[in-house]
Design an enzyme around this catalytic site. Structure first.
Site, PDB file in Angstrom:
ATOM      1  N   TYR A 232       0.834  -1.202   0.000  1.00  0.00           N
ATOM      2  CA  TYR A 232       0.000   0.000   0.000  1.00  0.00           C
ATOM      3  C   TYR A 232       0.872   1.256   0.000  1.00  0.00           C
ATOM      4  CZ  TYR A 232      -2.933   3.739   1.838  1.00  0.00           C
ATOM      5  OH  TYR A 232      -3.577   4.935   2.031  1.00  0.00           O
TER       6      TYR A 232
ATOM      7  N   LYS B 294     -14.887   0.798   7.590  1.00  0.00           N
ATOM      8  CA  LYS B 294     -13.517   0.326   7.378  1.00  0.00           C
ATOM      9  C   LYS B 294     -13.252  -0.939   8.199  1.00  0.00           C
ATOM     10  CE  LYS B 294     -10.081   3.119   6.917  1.00  0.00           C
ATOM     11  NZ  LYS B 294      -9.045   4.149   7.178  1.00  0.00           N
TER      12      LYS B 294
END
Length: 329
Positions: free
Chosen positions: A161, A196
């Site tokens: 990421y 999330k």
């Protein structure tokens, strides 16, 4: 914050068209909702995949639908979709929040297609439309580098990421464009992050554990420090980036940090006492401390929320999300 945008609008004289990707996500939805509430004359295009892969961390429930919002379900890593946007719209600003933000994702092909390929295509769209592109980078680009974290220094990501975000930042450095802004968001928290799930902030996770279980679990020894930035400050930062003088890569944070134990103390002041259990940390890439170098902030950005003010503002939403969790929503 409003005055900055009003000045931009006065110069343009026409209805401003704005594309927001990742519009069902935590930060994207907050930017979308703020603009739709305060600027009903804007044409806002809310684009999201709405759960096309298992790493999608948003929900349509985050979007406050109003007449000035148009919703598109679309995967931006596909060139045909770019062509559709090029042909059917003329954007003035693009806020790019769409990404896989789960730092534990090991699917390199999927993550790079979602994060990096879609960004490259949006650069083309912004160039074609002569739009200003403002995108979410991340403090993950700094990896385990010692704080304070400075743009251009110690950029050694510890996961895919972070690598994807650094690749995006390096691309705009090579382009040296005055019409692209990268914003390295530090540890974000606030309304809209419930979806999330396991990647939500420690503030929300600890708060829900305290309410629903009367006990929280924390990695040993709770002394890890983070530069926690409240969602209202994040929205402010992205809107400041609309100004012509904003260009290049910036940090978005508070320039201070707090430990996880500090969070527990703040939560206890609102939720009452609860048990704390310390557990081993299984993640080798887990950072000891993050703190943004405030000399790298967006021009005219000043954070309004320290950790105490942010948690105080967030408590009603934490209680609501704890009720959602208990009901299995």
């Amino acid at each position: 914050m409003n005055e900055d945008i009003e000045n931009i609008i006065k110069v343009r004289h026409q209805g401003i068209k704005v594309l927001i990707t990742g519009a069902a996500g935590f930060i994207g939805s907050n930017i979308l909702n703020y603009l739709s509430r305060n600027y009903p004359f804007m044409h806002l295009v809310a684009l999201d995949t709405f759960g096309a892969n298992k790493f999608h961390l948003g929900s349509f429930k985050n979007i406050e639908l109003r007449p000035n919002i148009e919703v598109l379900c679309m995967d931006l890593s596909k060139r045909d979709n770019l062509k559709y946007l090029e042909s059917n719209y003329k954007f003035d600003y693009i806020f790019h929040l769409g990404a896989i933000s789960d730092t534990t994702c090991t699917d390199v092909e999927l993550l790079m297609a979602t994060n990096y390929t879609s960004f490259a295509l949006l650069l083309e769209l912004a160039s074609t439309h002569r739009a200003k592109l403002i995108y979410a980078s991340s403090a993950a680009v700094y990896g385990k580098t010692s704080a304070p974290n400075t743009v251009g220094q110690g950029e050694i990501p510890e996961n895919i990421y972070g690598f994807s975000k650094l690749a995006m930042d390096n691309d705009i450095r090579r382009l040296n464009s005055s019409n692209v802004v990268g914003i390295r968001i530090f540890n974000a928290y606030g309304k809209g992050e419930y979806f999330k799930r396991n990647t939500a902030s420690m503030i929300l996770q600890l708060g829900m554990q305290a309410i629903n279980k009367g006990e929280v679990k924390l990695f040993e020894s709770g002394d890890q420090r983070r530069d926690f930035v409240y969602i209202d400050d994040i929205v402010q930062g992205f809107l400041k980036a609309m100004a012509p003088e904003a260009q290049g890569v910036y940090n978005l944070a508070t320039g201070t940090n707090a430990s996880f134990n500090d969070i527990l103390d703040a939560l206890k002041s609102y939720l009452g006492d609860f048990k704390v259990t310390y557990i081993p940390n299984p993640y080798p890439f887990f950072q000891d401390a993050t703190m943004a170098d405030n000399t790298c902030f967006i021009p005219n950005y000043k954070p309004a929320f320290d950790i105490k003010a942010g948690i105080s503002a967030y408590i009603p939403d934490i209680k609501t999300y704890a009720a959602y969790q208990k009901l299995g929503i």
